[in-house]
Design an enzyme around this catalytic site. Structure first.
Site, mmCIF file in Angstrom:
data_model
loop_
_atom_site.group_PDB
_atom_site.id
_atom_site.type_symbol
_atom_site.label_atom_id
_atom_site.label_comp_id
_atom_site.label_asym_id
_atom_site.label_seq_id
_atom_site.Cartn_x
_atom_site.Cartn_y
_atom_site.Cartn_z
ATOM 1 N N HIS A 56 85.391 48.103 80.184
ATOM 2 C CA HIS A 56 84.103 48.058 79.494
ATOM 3 C C HIS A 56 83.026 47.406 80.348
ATOM 4 C CE1 HIS A 56 84.423 49.689 75.440
ATOM 5 N NE2 HIS A 56 85.680 49.321 75.457
ATOM 6 N N PHE A 58 81.410 45.889 60.813
ATOM 7 C CA PHE A 58 80.237 46.123 59.969
ATOM 8 C C PHE A 58 79.375 47.276 60.480
ATOM 9 C CE2 PHE A 58 79.800 41.673 57.748
ATOM 10 C CZ PHE A 58 81.001 41.901 57.118
ATOM 11 N N ASP A 59 79.777 47.855 61.589
ATOM 12 C CA ASP A 59 79.082 49.077 62.015
ATOM 13 C C ASP A 59 79.721 50.301 61.364
ATOM 14 O OD1 ASP A 59 81.250 48.207 63.717
ATOM 15 O OD2 ASP A 59 80.905 50.005 64.916
ATOM 16 N N TRP A 90 91.536 42.861 66.456
ATOM 17 C CA TRP A 90 90.549 43.845 66.004
ATOM 18 C C TRP A 90 91.179 45.158 65.592
ATOM 19 C CZ3 TRP A 90 89.161 48.611 68.270
ATOM 20 C CH2 TRP A 90 89.722 48.895 69.519
ATOM 21 N N GLU A 117 90.533 47.956 75.676
ATOM 22 C CA GLU A 117 90.413 49.377 75.998
ATOM 23 C C GLU A 117 90.249 49.640 77.504
ATOM 24 O OE1 GLU A 117 88.496 51.194 72.002
ATOM 25 O OE2 GLU A 117 87.069 50.080 73.233
ATOM 26 N N ASP A 145 78.603 45.618 78.936
ATOM 27 C CA ASP A 145 79.454 46.770 78.614
ATOM 28 C C ASP A 145 79.055 47.916 79.527
ATOM 29 O OD1 ASP A 145 81.158 48.675 77.159
ATOM 30 O OD2 ASP A 145 81.179 47.143 75.598
HETATM 31 C C1 ACM Z 1 86.693 46.825 70.347
HETATM 32 O O1 ACM Z 1 86.266 47.268 69.261
HETATM 33 N N1 ACM Z 1 86.839 47.640 71.384
HETATM 34 C C2 ACM Z 1 87.021 45.432 70.518
#
Ligand code: ACM
Ligand code: ZN
Length: 541
Positions: free
Chosen positions: A292, A440-441, A412, A346, A200
């Site tokens: 990313h 879960f975060d 997601w 993104e 990332d």
């Molecule tokens: C994501 O949460 N950007 C996959």
């Protein structure tokens, strides 16, 4: 792989051989018949198996039982605890590879399955049937009479074959030992897909032999960023040591001072993949492209449109395509499973509309816009994946600009409720992980667990044909605000138990009032394992 086991005395103690044992299995099995009595575990017992392929499962069970009871177990062809591949096991409909049956009586325990995976699921159940777990901290005396398995007949089969957790060791790093512990915990609850987000903006965590600088001292390590500082502020404000950045991940880098980070060597990755395989878990790697990936662009400036080290990858240049193929070549060698994730989320596509090379690519390929440029890249990579016997997975943005039928989509964006509908209508498989339920975060309160358990995570507007394309579900653990294993456990448990049941047990059998008492029994097990889960209630009633 040792973790101090911190509590035990209150754990499901029962008088062996007299009363009926309490059976609390999560996820809830298809059928459980309980009988009176129990099988006593004694020192020197043999674990048997009827097929050479089950040898790792027998060793794994030996390790678990020794760790959890302090007793010694032998391994042989025939045992009081017997693992058997069984062609005569009843054939359900569809994929029966994970089905198993477990029979226990006063003489022993037998697990039958069609495959290694099924045996592993039976072992998870056996582990949960164990009436208690040894406490290292309290130094409970090694009295073998204290360890037993109730007499039961269990038949079991999962609703979904994709039951996963995604971990992000980029935003904050987790060691191989910590990762293995999570795998162990997943195996206890029959979670069988470990999605590993290995790159990332904040770092590249996989050693790539073709591009060693990606994990160099100033690439895989960093000065504190915004999120690190936020964690430290919280640690101090809340007097919360689980928000501290662990010292063990600091390194003195000449000219830069102490930097934070880490990466996994290829040997370590092979070790994790092997460890997971023994536990019936596939490791699904993700190297996120074309967005990313600021760490790669910063390392090799020629990857970015203006050569300034900013993401995303410049898709107008052949050098980018060569880079992607070489990185995935090494991914394919390390991870033996069918699915590999390209990420794809993104992406700042606006950068492409200002880049001459990208604009030329759009023109040359007859593409309409920058969304189609991303789709062009995804499809190109997909062909490359397929040529190496792999299938491509990506976050749901890969739908934009068009998608080939063989790509699998991770839904997601919970605020885009039509993703599963659209993808499956086009014939694409979907793994469900909407942030509305399965991030879960995200912060939790006393209602979060029930929200997950009672939620319709599988969209209710799909036809039976579309439902067949739902592969399953997973929760994602993004780690910007999760700097330690203890914090991770707090965020993941007991939510992961709700996820396990949502993914394994058919919706019609999911019942909060039935789940809650089983969950409470499991919290004692989590205590014994030293897992620092979030209590069900943190406010006074
Ligand atoms: C994501 O949460 N950007 C996959
Ligand atoms: Zn470009």
């Amino acid at each position: 792989m040792k973790k101090s086991i911190t509590l035990c005395l209150s754990l499901l103690c029962l008088c062996v051989g007299t009363a009926m044992a309490e059976v609390n299995i999560i996820p809830k099995p298809t059928s459980v018949v309980e009988r009176e009595g129990a099988f006593l575990l004694k020192d020197g017992l043999t674990i048997g198996y009827n097929d050479a392929s089950l040898a790792p499962a027998a060793t794994y069970l030996q390790e678990i039982l020794s760790r959890e009871t302090g007793l010694n177990f032998k391994i042989g062809k025939k045992g009081k605890i017997q693992l058997s591949l069984s062609p005569t096991l009843s054939q359900g409909e569809g994929d029966v590879s994970e089905d198993y049956e477990l029979e226990s009586d006063k003489k022993g325990v037998r697990i039958y399955a069609h495959s290694y995976r099924g045996i592993i699921n039976g072992i998870a159940t056996l582990r949960q049937l164990l009436n208690k777990v040894k406490s290292e901290k309290l130094k409970v005396k090694n009295n073998s009479n204290h360890f037993s398995l109730p007499c039961v007949s269990i038949k079991d089969s999962p609703n979904f074959h994709w039951r996963g957790l995604m971990l992000d060791p980029v935003r904050h790093f987790f060691s191989v030992e910590e990762t293995k512990r999570l795998l162990d915990e997943m195996a206890l609850y029959k979670l069988n897909k470990f999605h590993w987000h290995l790159s990332d903006n904040e770092g590249f965590r996989m050693e790539v032999k073709a591009y060693p600088e990606l994990t160099g001292d100033t690439m895989a390590w960093r000065r504190f960023n915004y999120h690190d500082r936020q964690c430290l502020e919280r640690a101090s404000k809340e007097n919360n040591p689980t928000m501290l950045i662990p010292w063990k991940f600091f390194k003195e880098v000449p000219g830069f001072g102490e930097l934070y980070g880490g990466y996994y060597t290829q040997d370590e990755i092979r070790d994790v993949v092997q460890y997971a395989a023994v536990r019936g878990i596939d490791v699904i790697p993700e190297i996120d492209m074309p967005g990313h990936n600021g760490s790669a662009c910063w390392c090799y400036r020629w990857l970015s449109c203006t050569q300034d080290g900013r993401e995303p990858l410049c898709l107008g240049r052949q050098t980018t395509i060569d880079f992607a193929e070489k990185v995935y070549d090494e991914v394919f060698k390390l991870f033996p499973y069918e699915y590999v994730s390209i990420g794809g989320d993104e992406v700042n596509r606006r950068r492409w509309s200002e880049c001459e090379a990208c604009k030329k690519r759009i023109q040359d390929e007859g593409l309409k816009d920058v969304s189609e440029l991303q789709a062009w890249f995804t499809k190109k990579m997909e062909k490359y994946f397929n040529a190496h016997g792999r299938r491509i997975l990506g976050w749901d943005e890969i739908l934009e600009g068009g998608l080939s039928k063989t790509a699998t989509v991770h839904w997601w964006r919970g605020d885009h409720p039509d993703v599963a509908q659209k993808s499956t209508a086009m014939g694409n498989e979907v793994v469900l992980c909407p942030f509305t339920f399965l991030y879960f975060d995200y912060a939790q309160d006393d209602n979060t667990l029930r929200h997950i358990y009672d939620g319709d995570i599988v969209p209710t507007d799909l036809t039976p044909e579309q439902l067949k394309l739902i592969k399953g579900m997973q929760a994602n653990i993004w780690c910007e605000r999760i700097p330690t294993e203890a914090r991770m456990e707090w965020m993941v448990f007991p939510r992961a138990l709700a996820l396990a049941e949502k993914a394994w047990t058919p919706r019609s059998e999911q019942n909060w009032d039935d789940f809650l008492p089983r969950l409470k029994a499991h919290l004692k097990r989590l205590d014994a394992m030293g897992i620092q889960y979030r209590p069900l209630q943190t406010k006074r009633p």
